[in-house]
Each structure stands twice: as structure tokens, then as C-alpha cells.
Design a protein around this motif. Structure first.
Motif, PDB file in Angstrom:
ATOM      1  N   TRP A   1       0.873  -1.188   0.000  1.00  0.00           N
ATOM      2  CA  TRP A   1       0.000   0.000   0.000  1.00  0.00           C
ATOM      3  C   TRP A   1       0.902   1.227   0.000  1.00  0.00           C
ATOM      4  N   GLN A   2       1.209   1.701  -1.210  1.00  0.00           N
ATOM      5  CA  GLN A   2       2.184   2.781  -1.355  1.00  0.00           C
ATOM      6  C   GLN A   2       1.613   3.922  -2.193  1.00  0.00           C
TER       7      GLN A   2
ATOM      8  N   THR B   1      -3.167   1.914  -4.584  1.00  0.00           N
ATOM      9  CA  THR B   1      -1.736   1.762  -4.339  1.00  0.00           C
ATOM     10  C   THR B   1      -0.997   1.904  -5.661  1.00  0.00           C
TER      11      THR B   1
END
Length: 299
Positions: free
Chosen positions: A142-143, A268
């Protein structure tokens, strides 16, 4: 007046100035720090010195888009401020509680506290410039990018200029435990700055600066949002004051001032995405997104 660094025809980094009319002039200095130093010796502002130099010069025959731009300053260190916008506080709360908080959290407390959150973000070896790849952490799912206004400061805490910054963040790692913040924020190519530095004295009101973020997947725009520095909870001099307090701060340090632009919670970044962060009057910072696994960067 904006300051840039680019690769000249001899393949050497070159300092340049970009005027309001988009003309580009070479400058006979190493970096913005030398511009500031020489201007001080002559009792001039940096912008006045640059104007004096380019008055006797001819502009380049190339446009900004034709140049291979570098990071506008090779900052030994990049620091960042967190939870400086209400949106940031709310999203940090969501990360850590899954939206199930029934009372004030430590993010609420730091948002309202006298002391801001200041953390170490990057070194020049981890920081990239325009058109360079930013990397995804291999242990995060989750970026997101964090589009931010960056302050270029000297060791005394004077603000020399403003730039565009991307504070890449792993939301799942920080949300799992706030003590994991360094890992959620610091890794190879986790920070980008550029494409230019706007000299501080040429900015009429730093609390009326628009920040725009766009994320493309292939040719498709998958996210776009904007914010304004007038939404900041804290003032820039307050953030800088806490950065330099009892600290060794190198001339040319960049302090990222927090984000108010956060993609939806189900979003993400993916390998192959492209992040575009625009601040009118400074420029647009473009960075492709790459997976470290795909880049085979393990040494």
C-alpha cells in the motif's frame, strides 16, 4: 526567478536561471548556495544578482522541455514534516485504526501539539530528480506519493527557495506501528525533488501556493487532486525552527512541509505508473514508478 541544474552539451552539470518569460540562461556558479553566498558578499538579493548576470548574457536556444534536468540541489539531507494538514491527520488515523477510532489518537495529539512532527527523509544518494525512477518497497502493498512543497534552507534556518517534493510513503507499514515510520519513509529512491528552485524573495505569498498531483497508469489518468498551502495548520518558520533546534543542519537542506493530497484508501502505486506533481511558478516534477524486484537491484 527559478534556478535549475541540467546536463549541458559537454555532459557536465550546469546551473541555470529560468526567467518569467521562460528564457534560460547559464549561470557561472556551482549551485544555488554559491548564488546566495556571492549575493550576500555584494549586499544583493540572489534574484538581483542573477538578473545582473543574465543581463550580459544570451539565452539558450533550447526550451526547458529539451533539457535533461537534474535535481536542482544535491541536498545532503532531506527532512519532512508530518500531520501538517487536517487531511494528513485523518488519513494517518485511518491507516492505524482502519477507520475504527472512537477517540483521539496520537496523530490528533501531534496535529494540535505545540511541537510539530519532523522526521528524517532522505540523503542525496536516495534522492532522485525529474524523470528519474522512484522505487516501490518490496515489503509493502500500500504505497502512495505524497506531493509537497519543499523548503530549501541553510544551516541557520533561512528559507532560500521553494521546490516540488515527492515523499513516497508505505501506508501499510506506518499503519501497522508508528515506530516503523523510518521504514515507511526511507528507502532507495523514495524521495524526489525538482524540477527547479523558486528563489524565496520572488514568491509573494508562500501560503497561496497550489499543489497538483496526477497519477497515470499507462496513458490513463487514474488519480488527480489539488491542494493549497493556505490549508496548512503550521507556518514554515515554525517547522524550520524545530528542524534547526539543537541540530546540525547543512546548507541546502530540503524540508518537505507535508501533504494534503492523498489518493483513495483502495489505491496503491504499481510498477509502470507515472507520478506528476505540479506547483505553478516552480514547475512539474515527473517520475516513473518502478518495482525494485523488477529492477533487480539486490546487490
Amino acid at each position: 526567478m527559478r534556478i535549475i541544474r541540467y546536463v549541458n552539451d559537454k555532459g557536465i552539470p550546469q546551473l541555470g536561471a529560468v526567467t518569467e518569460s521562460q528564457q534560460i540562461y547559464d549561470l557561472p556558479y556551482k549551485d544555488i548556495l554559491e548564488v546566495v553566498e556571492i549575493a550576500k558578499l555584494h549586499h544583493m538579493t540572489p534574484s538581483a544578482l542573477v538578473e545582473e548576470v543574465i543581463n550580459d548574457s544570451l539565452p539558450l536556444e533550447k526550451s526547458l522541455e529539451e533539457l535533461r534536468l537534474l535535481v536542482p540541489i544535491e541536498a545532503q539531507e532531506v527532512w519532512a514534516a508530518g500531520v501538517t494538514y487536517e487531511k494528513s491527520r485523518d488519513e494517518r488515523n485511518y491507516e492505524s485504526t482502519g477507520g475504527q477510532s472512537d477517540g483521539p489518537t496520537f496523530y490528533d495529539k501531534v496535529y494540535d501539539a505545540e511541537r510539530p512532527e519532523i522526521f528524517f527523509k532522505s540523503t542525496k544518494e536516495r534522492t532522485v530528480g525529474p524523470e528519474q525512477d522512484v522505487y516501490l518497497r518490496s515489503d509493502s502493498t500500500w504505497q502512495i506519493p505524497e506531493p509537497e512543497l519543499g523548503l530549501v534552507v541553510n544551516g541557520s534556518g533561512d528559507i532560500l527557495g521553494y521546490t516540488v517534493g515527492n515523499d513516497m510513503s508505505s501506508r501499510d507499514i506506518e499503519g501497522e506501528n508508528p515506530l516503523y515510520l523510518p521504514q515507511a519513509k526511507v528507502w532507495r529512491h523514495s524521495c524526489s525533488i525538482g524540477p527547479a528552485i523558486r528563489l524565496a524573495e520572488t514568491v509573494a505569498d508562500p501560503y497561496q501556493i497550489q499543489i497538483i498531483c496526477r497519477i497515470y497508469r499507462g496513458e490513463t489518468l487514474v488519480f488527480e487532486d489539488s491542494a493549497n498551502t493556505n490549508q496548512l495548520k503550521r507556518k514554515f518558520d515554525e517547522l524550520v525552527r524545530y528542524l534547526v533546534k539543537d541540530n546540525v543542519v547543512f546548507d541546502g537542506t530540503v524540508l518537505l512541509t507535508g501533504t494534503c493530497i492523498v489518493p483513495p484508501n483502495d489505491f496503491t502505486l504499481q510498477d509502470g505508473d507515472r507520478i506528476e506533481i505540479e506547483i505553478p511558478g516552480i514547475g512539474t516534477l515527473n517520475n516513473p514508478v518502478k518495482s525494485q524486484v523488477n529492477e533487480k537491484l539486490v546487490k
